[in-house]
Design an enzyme around this catalytic site. Structure first.
Site, PDB file in Angstrom:
ATOM      1  N   CYS A 115       0.832  -1.212   0.000  1.00  0.00           N
ATOM      2  CA  CYS A 115       0.000   0.000   0.000  1.00  0.00           C
ATOM      3  C   CYS A 115       0.864   1.259   0.000  1.00  0.00           C
ATOM      4  O   CYS A 115       0.499   2.279  -0.586  1.00  0.00           O
ATOM      5  CB  CYS A 115      -0.922   0.014   1.215  1.00  0.00           C
ATOM      6  SG  CYS A 115      -2.314  -1.129   1.113  1.00  0.00           S
ATOM      7  N   CYS A 203      -8.255  -2.795  -3.538  1.00  0.00           N
ATOM      8  CA  CYS A 203      -7.638  -3.573  -4.610  1.00  0.00           C
ATOM      9  C   CYS A 203      -8.285  -4.953  -4.699  1.00  0.00           C
ATOM     10  O   CYS A 203      -8.726  -5.507  -3.693  1.00  0.00           O
ATOM     11  CB  CYS A 203      -6.139  -3.708  -4.365  1.00  0.00           C
ATOM     12  SG  CYS A 203      -5.225  -2.159  -4.527  1.00  0.00           S
ATOM     13  N   CYS A 206      -7.174  -7.837  -2.348  1.00  0.00           N
ATOM     14  CA  CYS A 206      -7.293  -7.533  -0.920  1.00  0.00           C
ATOM     15  C   CYS A 206      -8.715  -7.225  -0.479  1.00  0.00           C
ATOM     16  O   CYS A 206      -8.934  -6.773   0.653  1.00  0.00           O
ATOM     17  CB  CYS A 206      -6.388  -6.350  -0.564  1.00  0.00           C
ATOM     18  SG  CYS A 206      -4.668  -6.594  -1.041  1.00  0.00           S
ATOM     19  N   CYS A 231      -4.699   1.635   5.145  1.00  0.00           N
ATOM     20  CA  CYS A 231      -3.597   1.426   4.206  1.00  0.00           C
ATOM     21  C   CYS A 231      -2.521   2.502   4.332  1.00  0.00           C
ATOM     22  O   CYS A 231      -1.488   2.419   3.690  1.00  0.00           O
ATOM     23  CB  CYS A 231      -4.129   1.403   2.777  1.00  0.00           C
ATOM     24  SG  CYS A 231      -5.044   2.885   2.326  1.00  0.00           S
TER      25      CYS A 231
END
Length: 244
Positions: A115, A203, A206, A231
């Site tokens: 991240c 994402c 994730c 993140c």
């Protein structure tokens, strides 16, 4: 008399307050932009364009987003007839990182490093060009890091000795229900993944759909401990500096 919708009534009054914050922020700062990724952020865009047609918007393209999210970004761009500044990771740093650790190192090492390259560094690059930014954060999104979220604050994470960066969170007191009431009332575009069980969308590797009654952040980085699921974009929330 038609049936009174209490939730819609409450949401509409919260919208009035949020619009006032946005309008005031846009009046105070010329060099200000809206950070856009999710449903809350499109609510901000919808409110902002009603006050100022040439509002600045940016979005982070990590290179790992869902195809639906890329389509969503383009839908918002066309719907509001706005430019969206797409911020991408530094190619050399990303290439070195993936060559050393592969494409899925976060399952073993945690998501912070990935991240940091894909999100935090591009965000910092963008924020270094701004005096203020507007986010769609809500207190109830993460009780570990956002419970003290202020409507306006000096951004402790991205300010520096040369300048103070200001951050506005007009939806701090909103619930997810408030967001979706607004989306329905004003026909605001939203990511089609929301219709597939996704609530908080990041994402593709994730993020996963959540089960009924699970907190929305449970779908993010599910292989890690549930506390402090951030993140790095809003890490300053832990000790916010309130303004006014």
């Amino acid at each position: 008399m038609s049936q009174f919708d209490l939730n819609a009534f409450i949401s509409s009054h919260k919208a009035d307050e949020a619009q006032k914050i946005i309008h005031s922020a846009l009046e105070q700062f010329d060099n200000i932009a809206i950070s856009f990724s999710g449903a809350e952020d499109v609510v901000l865009i919808d409110m902002a364009v009603k006050a100022k047609k040439d509002v600045s918007v940016f979005s982070l393209d990590t290179g790992r987003l869902h195809p639906e999210t890329y389509r969503f970004i383009e839908t918002v761009r066309k719907h509001y007839n706005i430019n969206i500044d797409i911020m991408s990771p530094d190619a050399a740093k990303l290439e070195a990182f993936t060559q050393e650790k592969g494409l899925f190192s976060f399952f073993d090492d945690g998501h912070k490093e990935c991240c940091g390259i894909r999100k935090v560094a591009p965000l910092r690059r963008k924020l270094n060009t701004l005096n203020a930014w507007i986010t769609g954060q809500r207190k109830d999104q993460s009780h570990g890091t956002r419970n003290e979220l202020a409507f306006a604050e000096a951004d402790a994470a991205f300010s520096n000795e040369e300048r103070t960066l200001y951050k506005f969170n007009p939806l701090a007191e909103w619930s997810s229900e408030d967001v979706w009431n607004y989306i329905k009332m004003f026909d605001v575009p939203f990511n089609e993944l929301h219709q597939k069980g996704y609530i908080s969308i990041g994402c593709e590797p994730c993020t996963r759909p959540v089960l009924p009654n699970q907190h929305e952040r449970e779908g993010r980085w599910w292989w890690e401990e549930s506390e402090h699921k951030e993140c790095g974009l809003h890490i300053g929330n832990i000790i916010p500096t309130k303004q006014g």
